[in-house]
Design an enzyme around this catalytic site. Sequence first.
Site, PDB file in Angstrom:
ATOM      1  N   HIS A  63       0.822  -1.131   0.074  1.00 19.01           N
ATOM      2  CA  HIS A  63       0.048  -0.018  -0.025  1.00 19.01           C
ATOM      3  C   HIS A  63       0.768   1.353   0.025  1.00 19.01           C
ATOM      4  CE1 HIS A  63       0.458  -0.533   4.433  1.00 19.01           C
ATOM      5  NE2 HIS A  63       0.498   0.942   4.503  1.00 19.01           N
ATOM      6  N   ASP A  93      -0.020  -7.676   0.631  1.00 16.79           N
ATOM      7  CA  ASP A  93       0.317  -6.310   0.895  1.00 16.79           C
ATOM      8  C   ASP A  93       2.013  -6.153   0.794  1.00 16.79           C
ATOM      9  OD1 ASP A  93       0.285  -3.552   1.337  1.00 16.79           O
ATOM     10  OD2 ASP A  93      -0.295  -3.632   3.431  1.00 16.79           O
ATOM     11  N   GLY A 173       2.975   5.303   9.333  1.00 16.77           N
ATOM     12  CA  GLY A 173       4.529   5.435   9.114  1.00 16.77           C
ATOM     13  C   GLY A 173       5.322   4.202   9.494  1.00 16.77           C
ATOM     14  N   SER A 175       4.311   1.604   8.705  1.00 14.40           N
ATOM     15  CA  SER A 175       3.861   0.612   7.455  1.00 14.40           C
ATOM     16  C   SER A 175       5.170   0.185   6.641  1.00 14.40           C
ATOM     17  CB  SER A 175       2.856   1.166   6.510  1.00 14.40           C
ATOM     18  OG  SER A 175       1.684   1.469   7.153  1.00 14.40           O
ATOM     19  N   SER A 191       1.531  -4.032   7.852  1.00 13.76           N
ATOM     20  CA  SER A 191       0.522  -3.731   7.020  1.00 13.76           C
ATOM     21  C   SER A 191      -0.493  -2.759   7.355  1.00 13.76           C
ATOM     22  CB  SER A 191      -0.232  -5.007   6.363  1.00 13.76           C
ATOM     23  OG  SER A 191      -1.293  -5.040   5.676  1.00 13.76           O
TER      24      SER A 191
END
Length: 220
Positions: A63, A93, A173, A175, A191
């Site tokens: 993402h 992801d 952040g 992620s 994720s």
Amino acid sequence: MQGAKWDSLLAATRGKAVRVERTPGVLSLFAEGGDAIFAGGARCSLGFNVTTNSGPGILTAGHCAAAGRRWSLTQGGRPVATLKRSTFPGNGDFALLTYDNAATNAPSVVDTGGGRTVAIARAAAAQVGRQVSRMGSTTGLHSGRVTALNATVNYPEGRVTGLIQTTVCAEPGDSGGSLFSGDGSAIGITSGGSGNCRTGGVTFFQPVTTALAAVSARIG
């Protein structure tokens, strides 16, 4: 630096308490698991440095790829990596970025803060009940346990399948950051989830083994 620029630097520092030294070779930036990466004004976290057939690369969250194709290691800095492939939503992801300079020093380690690192030697599947740690560029290092495998998450952007569920907290952040174990195994890529690192919550991670297989990459 050489020639007139080098001579000017020496002249400017002569007689001052400054040490000027040439370092042989070409210096290049490198980043480690958990460090921040930037694109299009957005920040994510580097999951793991990996090796591809074309050179070193980065695994991060799929993402994150919505932010742009070109990624840097500092906010507004010169791009050093390019998006090659991403999956999100759907069957995972994860995203693969490849370093533009094939000679980039990209160690298989996670930066856990305070000058400490954890060497990553392998990728491993998650196991329910296993103690794991997560490193991200927003909240740093946190630990918890794996609570479920093959989880399906309904994000606003769409459904994602095959994720690891844990008790480790995370915030925006983080992620793309590293989920790993104390024996040096890469487990997952951050994720999403609910909650935060003040009150706790539920978080989900992309399995590293699945992502590596999908992008034809390996640890180390």
